[in-house]
Write a protein that holds these residues in place. Structure first.
Motif, PDB file in Angstrom:
ATOM      1  N   THR A  65      66.200  71.772  40.682  1.00  0.00           N
ATOM      2  CA  THR A  65      67.548  71.879  40.136  1.00  0.00           C
ATOM      3  C   THR A  65      68.332  70.690  40.654  1.00  0.00           C
ATOM      4  OG1 THR A  65      69.421  73.368  39.793  1.00  0.00           O
ATOM      5  CG2 THR A  65      68.534  73.270  42.008  1.00  0.00           C
ATOM      6  N   PHE A  66      69.314  70.272  39.919  1.00  0.00           N
ATOM      7  CA  PHE A  66      70.199  69.197  40.368  1.00  0.00           C
ATOM      8  C   PHE A  66      71.412  69.856  41.007  1.00  0.00           C
ATOM      9  CE2 PHE A  66      67.905  67.236  36.815  1.00  0.00           C
ATOM     10  CZ  PHE A  66      67.436  66.095  37.434  1.00  0.00           C
ATOM     11  N   VAL A  67      71.677  69.550  42.263  1.00  0.00           N
ATOM     12  CA  VAL A  67      72.849  70.066  42.964  1.00  0.00           C
ATOM     13  C   VAL A  67      73.814  68.905  43.135  1.00  0.00           C
ATOM     14  CG1 VAL A  67      73.718  71.158  45.064  1.00  0.00           C
ATOM     15  CG2 VAL A  67      71.466  71.794  44.168  1.00  0.00           C
ATOM     16  N   ILE A  68      75.005  69.073  42.579  1.00  0.00           N
ATOM     17  CA  ILE A  68      75.970  67.973  42.551  1.00  0.00           C
ATOM     18  C   ILE A  68      77.290  68.451  43.142  1.00  0.00           C
ATOM     19  CG2 ILE A  68      77.258  66.395  41.062  1.00  0.00           C
ATOM     20  CD1 ILE A  68      74.927  66.643  39.051  1.00  0.00           C
ATOM     21  N   LEU A  69      77.722  67.778  44.211  1.00  0.00           N
ATOM     22  CA  LEU A  69      79.065  68.005  44.752  1.00  0.00           C
ATOM     23  C   LEU A  69      80.008  67.119  43.959  1.00  0.00           C
ATOM     24  CD1 LEU A  69      78.389  67.895  48.592  1.00  0.00           C
ATOM     25  CD2 LEU A  69      78.762  69.911  47.181  1.00  0.00           C
ATOM     26  N   THR A  80      79.167  60.174  32.599  1.00  0.00           N
ATOM     27  CA  THR A  80      78.345  58.992  32.303  1.00  0.00           C
ATOM     28  C   THR A  80      77.031  59.050  33.073  1.00  0.00           C
ATOM     29  OG1 THR A  80      80.325  57.685  31.891  1.00  0.00           O
ATOM     30  CG2 THR A  80      78.292  56.479  32.367  1.00  0.00           C
ATOM     31  N   THR A  81      77.098  59.381  34.343  1.00  0.00           N
ATOM     32  CA  THR A  81      75.905  59.459  35.187  1.00  0.00           C
ATOM     33  C   THR A  81      74.952  60.546  34.690  1.00  0.00           C
ATOM     34  OG1 THR A  81      77.147  58.690  37.098  1.00  0.00           O
ATOM     35  CG2 THR A  81      75.092  59.850  37.549  1.00  0.00           C
ATOM     36  N   VAL A  82      75.490  61.714  34.379  1.00  0.00           N
ATOM     37  CA  VAL A  82      74.654  62.823  33.922  1.00  0.00           C
ATOM     38  C   VAL A  82      74.007  62.481  32.582  1.00  0.00           C
ATOM     39  CG1 VAL A  82      74.736  65.220  33.083  1.00  0.00           C
ATOM     40  CG2 VAL A  82      75.816  64.607  35.249  1.00  0.00           C
ATOM     41  N   ARG A  83      74.729  61.828  31.689  1.00  0.00           N
ATOM     42  CA  ARG A  83      74.143  61.442  30.391  1.00  0.00           C
ATOM     43  C   ARG A  83      72.980  60.478  30.598  1.00  0.00           C
ATOM     44  NH1 ARG A  83      73.238  64.473  27.334  1.00  0.00           N
ATOM     45  NH2 ARG A  83      72.245  62.806  26.198  1.00  0.00           N
ATOM     46  N   GLN A  84      73.126  59.538  31.528  1.00  0.00           N
ATOM     47  CA  GLN A  84      72.025  58.616  31.818  1.00  0.00           C
ATOM     48  C   GLN A  84      70.827  59.367  32.380  1.00  0.00           C
ATOM     49  OE1 GLN A  84      73.758  55.682  34.394  1.00  0.00           O
ATOM     50  NE2 GLN A  84      74.748  54.592  32.718  1.00  0.00           N
ATOM     51  N   LEU A  85      71.074  60.305  33.276  1.00  0.00           N
ATOM     52  CA  LEU A  85      70.006  61.119  33.852  1.00  0.00           C
ATOM     53  C   LEU A  85      69.309  61.934  32.760  1.00  0.00           C
ATOM     54  CD1 LEU A  85      68.537  62.215  36.362  1.00  0.00           C
ATOM     55  CD2 LEU A  85      70.381  63.870  36.595  1.00  0.00           C
ATOM     56  N   GLU A  86      70.080  62.483  31.864  1.00  0.00           N
ATOM     57  CA  GLU A  86      69.509  63.249  30.754  1.00  0.00           C
ATOM     58  C   GLU A  86      68.674  62.359  29.836  1.00  0.00           C
ATOM     59  OE1 GLU A  86      69.565  66.561  29.768  1.00  0.00           O
ATOM     60  OE2 GLU A  86      70.326  66.943  31.774  1.00  0.00           O
ATOM     61  N   VAL A  98      73.565  72.667  39.302  1.00  0.00           N
ATOM     62  CA  VAL A  98      74.517  73.441  40.087  1.00  0.00           C
ATOM     63  C   VAL A  98      75.612  72.467  40.498  1.00  0.00           C
ATOM     64  CG1 VAL A  98      74.911  74.763  42.200  1.00  0.00           C
ATOM     65  CG2 VAL A  98      72.763  75.042  40.940  1.00  0.00           C
ATOM     66  N   PHE A  99      76.816  72.706  40.007  1.00  0.00           N
ATOM     67  CA  PHE A  99      77.969  71.873  40.353  1.00  0.00           C
ATOM     68  C   PHE A  99      78.787  72.645  41.374  1.00  0.00           C
ATOM     69  CE2 PHE A  99      76.833  70.656  36.025  1.00  0.00           C
ATOM     70  CZ  PHE A  99      76.784  69.274  36.127  1.00  0.00           C
ATOM     71  N   LEU A 100      79.052  72.009  42.508  1.00  0.00           N
ATOM     72  CA  LEU A 100      79.833  72.639  43.571  1.00  0.00           C
ATOM     73  C   LEU A 100      81.105  71.840  43.817  1.00  0.00           C
ATOM     74  CD1 LEU A 100      76.922  73.420  46.063  1.00  0.00           C
ATOM     75  CD2 LEU A 100      78.021  74.993  44.456  1.00  0.00           C
ATOM     76  N   ASN A 101      82.198  72.551  44.095  1.00  0.00           N
ATOM     77  CA  ASN A 101      83.508  71.930  44.284  1.00  0.00           C
ATOM     78  C   ASN A 101      84.256  72.711  45.344  1.00  0.00           C
ATOM     79  OD1 ASN A 101      85.928  70.549  43.942  1.00  0.00           O
ATOM     80  ND2 ASN A 101      86.072  70.930  41.749  1.00  0.00           N
ATOM     81  N   SER A 118      71.132  69.169  29.310  1.00  0.00           N
ATOM     82  CA  SER A 118      70.184  69.974  28.543  1.00  0.00           C
ATOM     83  C   SER A 118      69.838  71.253  29.300  1.00  0.00           C
ATOM     84  CB  SER A 118      68.905  69.173  28.275  1.00  0.00           C
ATOM     85  OG  SER A 118      68.291  68.819  29.498  1.00  0.00           O
ATOM     86  N   GLY A 119      70.005  71.227  30.611  1.00  0.00           N
ATOM     87  CA  GLY A 119      69.691  72.395  31.428  1.00  0.00           C
ATOM     88  C   GLY A 119      70.876  73.329  31.540  1.00  0.00           C
TER      89      GLY A 119
END
Length: 161
Positions: A65-69, A80-86, A98-101, A118-119
């Motif tokens: 899973t991708f965990v992103i703060l 932009t970063t997530v679109r490139q990763l996708e 998982v987005f954490l804030n 996509s996930g």
């Protein structure tokens, strides 16, 4: 000559042991989303999970899973970063995010990340005591270390990172 005669055999044995250890660790470790929950982010603390219909019937076990703060203010750069990763990787695998804030995510942030990924998307709130600097940290030394790291590490001077 006798001194080096056993090196290829020893190398093979070491490689087999390393491969065996890696396989045991891989099989023994829970999926990453379970690790996030094990850190204390129970399902009721992950405020909102948005599951994509296409992923609901997946037959394979997700082992990542991708965990992103992230903060709400970082939406445009993160999109932009997530679109490139996708585009380069995750469109083929559909790993969840998982987005954490430290504050609740805005609806704009949630919708933008759902569109970009996509996930499945999970949005969580990190408690203040986990996001802030603990009281036992020597603030003078921490500020000195942050100033030193700021020269070489991205966000090295930021205490929240």
């Amino acid at each position: 000559m006798h001194k080096h005669a056993h090196q290829p055999r020893l190398t093979r044995v070491v490689l087999v042991l390393v491969a065996l250890a890696a396989a045991v660790l891989y099989l023994a470790c829970p999926p990453p989303i379970e690790k996030v929950r094990a850190l204390g982010y129970a399902p009721d603390q992950i405020r909102e999970s948005r599951l994509k219909t296409a992923n609901a019937s997946a037959t394979h076990t997700v082992r990542a899973t991708f965990v992103i703060l992230a903060r709400n203010s970082e939406l445009h750069a993160l999109r932009t970063t997530v679109r490139q990763l996708e585009d380069q990787f995750n469109a083929r695998h559909n790993y969840p995010y998982v987005f954490l804030n430290n504050e609740p995510f805005t609806d704009e942030f949630k919708h933008a990340m759902e569109w970009a990924t996509s996930g499945d998307c999970h949005f969580g709130l990190v408690p203040y005591e986990h996001w802030s600097v603990p009281s036992w940290v020597d603030n003078v030394r921490a500020k000195w270390a942050a100033a030193t790291m700021d020269e070489h590490v991205p966000y090295g001077g930021s205490s929240s990172y």
